[in-house]
Design an enzyme around this catalytic site. Structure first.
Site, short mmCIF file in Angstrom:
data_model
loop_
_atom_site.label_atom_id
_atom_site.label_comp_id
_atom_site.label_asym_id
_atom_site.label_seq_id
_atom_site.Cartn_x
_atom_site.Cartn_y
_atom_site.Cartn_z
N HIS A 11 -17.91 38.96 31.46
CA HIS A 11 -16.42 39.24 31.31
C HIS A 11 -15.59 38.44 30.24
CE1 HIS A 11 -17.05 41.83 34.75
NE2 HIS A 11 -17.62 40.80 35.54
N CYS A 43 -17.56 41.87 41.70
CA CYS A 43 -16.47 42.50 42.67
C CYS A 43 -17.04 43.86 43.61
CB CYS A 43 -15.33 42.77 42.21
SG CYS A 43 -15.19 43.99 40.84
C1 LIG Z 1 -20.05 38.84 44.08
C2 LIG Z 1 -19.00 38.51 43.41
C3 LIG Z 1 -18.01 39.08 43.40
C4 LIG Z 1 -16.70 38.56 42.64
N1 LIG Z 1 -15.54 39.26 43.07
C5 LIG Z 1 -14.50 39.05 42.28
C6 LIG Z 1 -13.14 39.68 42.40
O1 LIG Z 1 -13.09 40.42 43.01
N2 LIG Z 1 -12.17 39.12 41.50
C7 LIG Z 1 -12.16 38.24 40.58
O2 LIG Z 1 -11.39 37.90 39.80
N3 LIG Z 1 -13.42 37.54 40.45
C8 LIG Z 1 -14.59 37.91 40.99
N4 LIG Z 1 -15.76 37.18 40.95
C9 LIG Z 1 -15.87 36.17 39.95
C10 LIG Z 1 -15.91 36.76 38.68
O3 LIG Z 1 -17.18 37.55 38.52
C11 LIG Z 1 -16.19 35.57 37.59
O4 LIG Z 1 -15.34 34.86 37.72
C12 LIG Z 1 -16.68 35.96 36.20
O5 LIG Z 1 -17.96 36.85 36.02
C13 LIG Z 1 -16.68 35.15 35.47
O6 LIG Z 1 -16.90 35.76 34.03
P1 LIG Z 1 -17.74 34.94 32.46
O7 LIG Z 1 -17.76 35.79 31.67
O8 LIG Z 1 -16.80 33.57 32.52
O9 LIG Z 1 -19.13 34.23 33.40
P2 LIG Z 1 -20.32 34.86 33.90
O10 LIG Z 1 -19.97 36.31 34.57
O11 LIG Z 1 -21.11 33.76 34.64
O12 LIG Z 1 -21.13 35.29 32.69
C14 LIG Z 1 -21.70 34.36 31.79
C15 LIG Z 1 -22.88 35.24 30.77
O13 LIG Z 1 -23.10 34.00 29.87
C16 LIG Z 1 -24.64 34.48 29.61
N5 LIG Z 1 -25.36 32.94 29.49
C17 LIG Z 1 -25.20 31.77 30.26
N6 LIG Z 1 -26.05 30.88 29.57
C18 LIG Z 1 -26.38 31.36 28.39
C19 LIG Z 1 -26.98 30.91 27.14
N7 LIG Z 1 -27.42 29.86 27.45
N8 LIG Z 1 -27.57 31.94 26.10
C20 LIG Z 1 -27.20 33.25 26.39
N9 LIG Z 1 -26.51 33.51 27.18
C21 LIG Z 1 -26.05 32.96 28.52
C22 LIG Z 1 -25.21 34.96 31.17
O14 LIG Z 1 -26.38 35.59 30.96
C23 LIG Z 1 -23.80 35.70 31.43
O15 LIG Z 1 -23.88 37.04 30.89
C24 LIG Z 1 -16.83 37.54 41.88
C25 LIG Z 1 -17.93 37.13 41.55
C26 LIG Z 1 -19.10 37.52 42.26
C27 LIG Z 1 -20.55 36.76 41.99
#
Ligand SMILES: Cc1cc2nc3c(=O)[nH]c(=O)nc-3n(C[C@H](O)[C@H](O)[C@H](O)COP(=O)(O)OP(=O)(O)OC[C@H]3O[C@@H](n4cnc5c(N)ncnc54)[C@H](O)[C@@H]3O)c2cc1C
Ligand SMILES: NC(=O)c1ccc[n+]([C@@H]2O[C@H](COP(=O)([O-])OP(=O)(O)OC[C@H]3O[C@@H](n4cnc5c(N)ncnc54)[C@H](O)[C@@H]3O)[C@@H](O)[C@H]2O)c1
Length: 445
Positions: A11, A43
């Site tokens: 995201h 979500c």
């Molecule tokens: C079941 C569930 C339900 C949720 N429901 C909600 C909701 O209803 N509303 C809400 O606001 N939030 C919700 N969340 C929280 C939300 O999903 C997270 O806050 C969000 O995914 C954060 O996004 P991000 O991109 O920061 O991190 P992440 O989603 O953790 O993505 C990180 C990315 O980095 C990549 N990565 C990591 N390390 C490396 C590396 N060394 N090299 C290359 N790639 C790497 C991973 O593969 C991943 O694709 C929910 C979470 C879960 C698990």
């Protein structure tokens, strides 16, 4: 051409990548992600497991191809293993084993979070599940299909994920137990006056609640047979761990300044302690307007906004985040609960001289006999400064839009007194002339 490398394309990463590609043609964008998919909406996991949606296709909103079509170079299934922050080099290994090294002018870390894994015996037994990735959800769904003997599921952690999954497994016809160290569900978001309503809702749907218990081990013979806590031992066939996330700081922890929980500490431009490196989403801190300080709040909404902010700054347009309030919502069966900012419990823990004003009423005048539900509201405020610190709403009616006003109120440091005579329109189809927001505010001490 400015070289921008983004690590992580979920995201936060997707928001940053699209913002750069849509607005800055003079940037060369390289993306690395260790996973095989982009933009999975966690979500939707509970809805998918509980058969409330027809499948997982709609749970993605971007792809490698969509980003490539806009001009990015995208490496999927290519985890970055090392960053040389002095030489500004990122090294990753593709699925085929080839090493790719890229130089950057600006680096955006969007590596997200990892589920917290307790160090207890039995974590490696079959049917101990984590629920973060698309693949995790797929595995749970496959196991439920194949192993008909999984009739009982225990969920550890009664936070947002745990409570949503309790409903999902129940809808799937399973017996469900929910265990939490805290004394209620959702204790991080609501006061007991609200969590009691949710717990009553869960109990009325035959979810077994075991609060105030710590899981000490999981036992079984190859696969899960029981969970053991400090208070008892319970038979079960699947254990789902949902006790929160920790920031994934593996790549930068030895170089960048970290927050207490290990998140990359960033300023309001999403810049880390290294001015060429930005961090966004679950791997980074937020500025929390309720406590007026740096904090950690893992939410998809924060991830998206922080991605947009970092992208503009990395490309040379100064932009500051307005900060966040941690606004959130949940719907379990027909019960809706939304909150923003601090609960009274949290406000007192943070040292505020805080108080709460509560009100409960029907959404619409009593003469509206259909589709008219009770609404419960709590506004938390500071008795010294009068500043609004938080709000909670609960109803079977969809009150979700009401919380956004409180989110803005906290962001703009509004006092409770400003709410007392706020112009709130009235129409019987929607609300009451003496509506619950006005009434709660008028009753504030
Ligand atoms: C079941 C569930 C339900 C949720 N429901 C909600 C909701 O209803 N509303 C809400 O606001 N939030 C919700 N969340 C929280 C939300 O999903 C997270 O806050 C969000 O995914 C954060 O996004 P991000 O991109 O920061 O991190 P992440 O989603 O953790 O993505 C990180 C990315 O980095 C990549 N990565 C990591 N390390 C490396 C590396 N060394 N090299 C290359 N790639 C790497 C991973 O593969 C991943 O694709 C929910 C979470 C879960 C698990
Ligand atoms: N509707 C939404 O907005 C939504 C939905 C799902 C997830 N999310 C977000 O995703 C993140 C992760 O969600 P989550 O549910 O994993 O975290 P959470 O912080 O909401 O809940 C974790 C729960 O686990 C409990 N816990 C902690 N350690 C424990 C232990 N050892 N044994 C038993 N219980 C323990 C805590 O008391 C808490 O109730 C959160 O930031 C959450 O806000 C949001």
């Amino acid at each position: 051409m400015k070289k921008i490398v983004i690590i992580g394309a979920n995201h936060a990463g997707t928001a940053a990548i699209n913002t750069i590609l849509d607005n800055y043609k003079d940037c060369e964008v390289t993306v690395f992600d260790g996973n095989s998919n982009i933009s999975f909406l966690g979500c939707g996991m509970a809805l998918w497991i509980g058969d409330q949606i027809s499948g997982s296709d709609g749970l993605f909103y971007s792809s490698k191809e969509a980003m490539e079509n806009k001009g990015a170079e995208v490496y999927m299934e290519t985890p970055v293993g090392n960053i040389d922050f002095d030489k500004k080099l990122v090294s990753a290994t593709t699925k085929e084993g080839t090493t790719v090294t890229k130089e950057y002018d600006r680096l955006i870390l969007a590596t997200g979070s990892l589920p917290i894994k307790p160090s207890i015996d039995g974590m490696d037994l079959d049917n101990v599940q984590f629920v973060k990735l698309f693949q995790n959800a797929q595995e749970v769904i496959d196991k439920l299909k194949v192993h008909e003997d999984i009739k009982h599921v225990t969920i550890v952690g009664a936070g947002y994920i745990g409570v949503e999954l309790a409903e999902a497994f129940k809808r799937k016809g399973k017996e469900v137990r929910l265990i939490d160290v805290a004394n209620t569900s959702l204790s991080g978001y609501y006061d007991p006056e609200f969590t009691d309503l949710m717990d009553e809702n869960l109990r009325s749907h035959d979810i077994e609640l075991r609060y105030g218990e710590t899981v000490t081990k999981i036992e079984g013979n190859g696969k899960v047979e029981r969970v053991v806590t400090d208070k008892g031992s319970y038979e079960t066939e699947m254990v789902v761990m949902a006790i929160g996330f920790k920031p994934n700081n593996l790549l930068g922890k030895d170089h960048l300044k970290l927050f207490a929980n290990g998140a990359y500490e960033v300023n309001k431009s999403q810049m880390t302690s290294d001015s060429d490196v930005y961090a966004i989403g679950d791997c980074a801190t937020v500025y929390d307007n309720a406590i007026q300080d740096v904090n950690y709040i893992a939410l998809a909404t924060n991830a998206v906004r922080s991605g947009i902010v970092a992208a503009h700054n990395a490309c040379g347009t100064p932009l500051e985040s307005a900060g966040v309030q941690g606004s959130n919502g949940i719907r379990i069966w027909n019960m809706n609960m939304v909150s923003t900012g601090l609960s009274l419990t949290k406000a007192l823990k943070h040292g505020f001289n805080a108080a709460a004003t509560d009100f409960e009423d029907l959404q619409k005048p009593a003469f509206i006999e259909e589709d008219n539900e009770k609404v419960k509201i709590r506004i938390v405020y500071d008795l010294d400064t009068r500043r609004i610190l938080g709000a909670q709403l609960a109803s079977n009616y969809d009150i979700s839009m009401g919380i956004h006003m409180f989110s803005l109120a906290i962001q703009e440091k509004l006092t409770i007194d400003k709410l007392k005579l706020l112009d709130i329109f009235f129409l019987p189809h929607f609300n009451q002339p003496y509506n619950y927001i006005t009434m709660a505010a008028l009753q504030a001490k």
